[in-house]
Scaffold this motif. Structure first.
Motif, PDB file in Angstrom:
ATOM      1  N   ASP A   1      72.495  59.088  32.742  1.00  0.00           N
ATOM      2  CA  ASP A   1      73.332  58.853  31.562  1.00  0.00           C
ATOM      3  C   ASP A   1      74.794  58.948  31.982  1.00  0.00           C
ATOM      4  O   ASP A   1      75.367  60.035  32.006  1.00  0.00           O
ATOM      5  CB  ASP A   1      72.997  59.897  30.497  1.00  0.00           C
ATOM      6  CG  ASP A   1      73.606  59.564  29.141  1.00  0.00           C
ATOM      7  OD1 ASP A   1      74.002  58.407  28.941  1.00  0.00           O
ATOM      8  OD2 ASP A   1      73.683  60.464  28.288  1.00  0.00           O
ATOM      9  N   PRO A   2      75.424  57.826  32.348  1.00  0.00           N
ATOM     10  CA  PRO A   2      76.766  57.870  32.955  1.00  0.00           C
ATOM     11  C   PRO A   2      77.860  58.364  32.008  1.00  0.00           C
ATOM     12  O   PRO A   2      77.763  58.219  30.782  1.00  0.00           O
ATOM     13  CB  PRO A   2      77.010  56.404  33.349  1.00  0.00           C
ATOM     14  CG  PRO A   2      75.666  55.765  33.383  1.00  0.00           C
ATOM     15  CD  PRO A   2      74.880  56.465  32.327  1.00  0.00           C
ATOM     16  N   LEU A   3      78.915  58.921  32.605  1.00  0.00           N
ATOM     17  CA  LEU A   3      80.015  59.485  31.834  1.00  0.00           C
ATOM     18  C   LEU A   3      80.847  58.418  31.126  1.00  0.00           C
ATOM     19  O   LEU A   3      81.381  58.660  30.040  1.00  0.00           O
ATOM     20  CB  LEU A   3      80.926  60.297  32.760  1.00  0.00           C
ATOM     21  CG  LEU A   3      80.309  61.553  33.376  1.00  0.00           C
ATOM     22  CD1 LEU A   3      81.262  62.165  34.387  1.00  0.00           C
ATOM     23  CD2 LEU A   3      79.960  62.557  32.294  1.00  0.00           C
ATOM     24  N   ARG A   4      80.959  57.246  31.717  1.00  0.00           N
ATOM     25  CA  ARG A   4      81.787  56.202  31.104  1.00  0.00           C
ATOM     26  C   ARG A   4      81.261  55.831  29.729  1.00  0.00           C
ATOM     27  O   ARG A   4      82.023  55.728  28.758  1.00  0.00           O
ATOM     28  CB  ARG A   4      81.836  54.976  32.011  1.00  0.00           C
ATOM     29  CG  ARG A   4      82.704  53.851  31.472  1.00  0.00           C
ATOM     30  CD  ARG A   4      82.763  52.696  32.442  1.00  0.00           C
ATOM     31  NE  ARG A   4      83.639  51.640  31.961  1.00  0.00           N
ATOM     32  CZ  ARG A   4      83.894  50.532  32.631  1.00  0.00           C
ATOM     33  NH1 ARG A   4      83.337  50.323  33.823  1.00  0.00           N
ATOM     34  NH2 ARG A   4      84.707  49.620  32.138  1.00  0.00           N
ATOM     35  N   SER A   5      79.948  55.615  29.629  1.00  0.00           N
ATOM     36  CA  SER A   5      79.370  55.209  28.351  1.00  0.00           C
ATOM     37  C   SER A   5      79.416  56.337  27.332  1.00  0.00           C
ATOM     38  O   SER A   5      79.479  56.094  26.122  1.00  0.00           O
ATOM     39  CB  SER A   5      77.928  54.738  28.548  1.00  0.00           C
ATOM     40  OG  SER A   5      77.118  55.778  29.071  1.00  0.00           O
ATOM     41  N   GLN A   6      79.397  57.585  27.799  1.00  0.00           N
ATOM     42  CA  GLN A   6      79.403  58.721  26.873  1.00  0.00           C
ATOM     43  C   GLN A   6      80.780  59.058  26.339  1.00  0.00           C
ATOM     44  O   GLN A   6      80.912  59.567  25.224  1.00  0.00           O
ATOM     45  CB  GLN A   6      78.831  59.965  27.571  1.00  0.00           C
ATOM     46  CG  GLN A   6      77.369  59.861  27.934  1.00  0.00           C
ATOM     47  CD  GLN A   6      76.840  61.184  28.439  1.00  0.00           C
ATOM     48  OE1 GLN A   6      76.662  62.128  27.676  1.00  0.00           O
ATOM     49  NE2 GLN A   6      76.585  61.255  29.723  1.00  0.00           N
ATOM     50  N   THR A   7      81.822  58.803  27.149  1.00  0.00           N
ATOM     51  CA  THR A   7      83.168  59.234  26.763  1.00  0.00           C
ATOM     52  C   THR A   7      84.123  58.090  26.450  1.00  0.00           C
ATOM     53  O   THR A   7      85.079  58.273  25.695  1.00  0.00           O
ATOM     54  CB  THR A   7      83.809  60.077  27.885  1.00  0.00           C
ATOM     55  OG1 THR A   7      83.999  59.238  29.049  1.00  0.00           O
ATOM     56  CG2 THR A   7      82.917  61.261  28.248  1.00  0.00           C
ATOM     57  N   GLY A   8      83.896  56.930  27.075  1.00  0.00           N
ATOM     58  CA  GLY A   8      84.853  55.839  26.935  1.00  0.00           C
ATOM     59  C   GLY A   8      86.136  56.065  27.707  1.00  0.00           C
ATOM     60  O   GLY A   8      87.086  55.281  27.603  1.00  0.00           O
ATOM     61  N   LEU A   9      86.173  57.134  28.517  1.00  0.00           N
ATOM     62  CA  LEU A   9      87.380  57.478  29.272  1.00  0.00           C
ATOM     63  C   LEU A   9      87.339  56.886  30.667  1.00  0.00           C
ATOM     64  O   LEU A   9      86.274  56.595  31.211  1.00  0.00           O
ATOM     65  CB  LEU A   9      87.517  58.993  29.375  1.00  0.00           C
ATOM     66  CG  LEU A   9      87.698  59.761  28.061  1.00  0.00           C
ATOM     67  CD1 LEU A   9      87.656  61.261  28.322  1.00  0.00           C
ATOM     68  CD2 LEU A   9      89.013  59.376  27.383  1.00  0.00           C
ATOM     69  N   SER A  10      88.506  56.768  31.277  1.00  0.00           N
ATOM     70  CA  SER A  10      88.585  56.338  32.668  1.00  0.00           C
ATOM     71  C   SER A  10      88.091  57.449  33.573  1.00  0.00           C
ATOM     72  O   SER A  10      88.077  58.631  33.194  1.00  0.00           O
ATOM     73  CB  SER A  10      90.024  55.977  33.043  1.00  0.00           C
ATOM     74  OG  SER A  10      90.844  57.143  33.037  1.00  0.00           O
ATOM     75  N   ARG A  11      87.700  57.062  34.778  1.00  0.00           N
ATOM     76  CA  ARG A  11      87.284  58.060  35.763  1.00  0.00           C
ATOM     77  C   ARG A  11      88.426  59.033  36.042  1.00  0.00           C
ATOM     78  O   ARG A  11      88.210  60.244  36.182  1.00  0.00           O
ATOM     79  CB  ARG A  11      86.862  57.347  37.048  1.00  0.00           C
ATOM     80  CG  ARG A  11      86.455  58.267  38.196  1.00  0.00           C
ATOM     81  CD  ARG A  11      85.986  57.454  39.397  1.00  0.00           C
ATOM     82  NE  ARG A  11      85.692  58.302  40.539  1.00  0.00           N
ATOM     83  CZ  ARG A  11      86.600  58.686  41.437  1.00  0.00           C
ATOM     84  NH1 ARG A  11      87.871  58.280  41.325  1.00  0.00           N
ATOM     85  NH2 ARG A  11      86.260  59.473  42.445  1.00  0.00           N
TER      86      ARG A  11
END
Length: 349
Positions: A291-301
């Motif tokens: 479950d990747p962080l990008r899809s969960q937060t919408g934030l940049s790396r």
């Protein structure tokens, strides 16, 4: 003697005790946990008093559990956490606040160089030549990083790795393969003295050393938790995993890789993830496990890394630092003698 243990995702457990004639005496448990009924606290104290000072954390936990009245509710702590706090008191283990912490977020280097830096900086912390340190990785090419004990041919499809431009390297810690596509992963390493995790089981130390990142993830709105032995998970699946290596000189390497973004098709073409492992995780798809962080937060790396650094700094008073030229040079020599060699890569064929 005084010992403290912050339960990952829970409360602080504090113990004070003496040792007389080889037995625990004057034992008192305290903390910001919740316990019902109220007089169960005295039952716990009585259970630990008189135990051998050589008792391990499991034996202490068993004694505490046996002494609890029927229906007792422990919120924010467990009998095991009491055992850990007692062992830390008996070995006079320091806490996070007893060290001067540094944070490194330097220029991108090759995956092999990152692995060599892990060994160099862990060694230096163990020797006392560097303060305990958190380092955020940056790298300039994609790689598959396999665990120290993994079989190369069983874990990586060489045709898939070549097709998608993934180098293959081996790290010094155990655990599973990490697919580190450029810009798609958040990886950090902690270099700590063994005294920080003294009195803990190997398994407990994993969650203890990653508790700060759970706090960072929760501050981003992710309901993150730790799934033993070494997975960081959210409600929809795995976010990342951790691994450790303990050196003979007292240095401990603890590093973790979290998925920021992921191409599930590339993962299945590069990694050979067996059905046995998938069945153990309760899913038929390797891609759906993550479950990747990008899809969960919408934030940049970059924003996520900044929050990690901010959280660690606020918790432990860390200061910015950099890798010294001598450390880079030592790591480069280690790349040539170890991490770039076929002997190391194929140590487990």
């Amino acid at each position: 003697m005084h010992g403290e243990y912050k339960v990952p995702g829970g409360k602080l457990v504090v113990v004070d005790l003496n040792v007389r004639d080889g037995l625990i005496a004057d034992f008192h448990l305290a903390g910001d946990f919740f316990l019902e009924p109220d007089d169960a606290l005295a039952d716990i104290d009585a259970a630990v008093n008189g135990m051998p000072a050589t008792a391990d954390s499991a034996a202490i936990a068993a004694a505490v559990r046996a002494a609890l009245p029927e229906g007792a509710a422990l919120l924010g702590f467990t009998p095991e956490s009491v055992g850990t706090a007692v062992r830390r008191a008996l070995v006079t283990a320091p806490g996070w606040g007893d060290f001067s912490w540094e944070i490194i977020h330097d220029k991108p280097v090759s995956p092999r160089m990152n692995l060599a830096l892990d060994e160099v900086l862990t060694t230096r912390v163990g020797d006392g030549r560097r303060n305990p340190t958190l380092r955020m990785w940056e790298w300039d090419e994609s790689a598959v990083v396999i665990g120290s004990f993994q079989s190369l041919r069983n874990e990586v499809d060489p045709d898939g790795a070549r097709k998608h431009g993934f180098d293959v390297v081996r790290r010094i810690s155990g655990g599973g393969a990490m697919l580190m596509a450029a810009g798609s992963i958040v990886t950090y390493s902690l270099y700590v003295p063994a005294s920080l995790v003294a009195g803990m089981t190997f398994a407990d130390s994993y969650a203890f050393l990653d508790d700060w990142v759970l706090q960072a993830l929760r501050s981003l709105g992710i309901d993150a938790s730790y799934q033993p032995l070494n997975d960081i998970v959210g409600p929809s699946g795995k976010i990342g995993g951790a691994a450790q290596k303990r050196l003979a000189n007292g240095g401990v390497l603890h590093h973790a890789t979290l998925s920021y973004d992921m191409d599930g098709q590339v993962m299945t073409e590069v990694l050979r993830i067996g059905r046995e492992k998938l069945s153990d995780k309760g899913t038929a798809s390797a891609a759906k496990r993550v479950d990747p962080l990008r899809s969960q937060t919408g934030l940049s790396r970059e924003a996520i890394i900044a929050r990690f650094i901010e959280t660690f700094t606020n918790l432990y008073g860390a200061t910015p630092s950099h890798i010294a030229d001598a450390e880079y040079a030592e790591a480069e020599a280690l790349v040539q003698s170890k991490f770039a060699t076929d002997a190391w890569l194929h140590r487990v064929p």
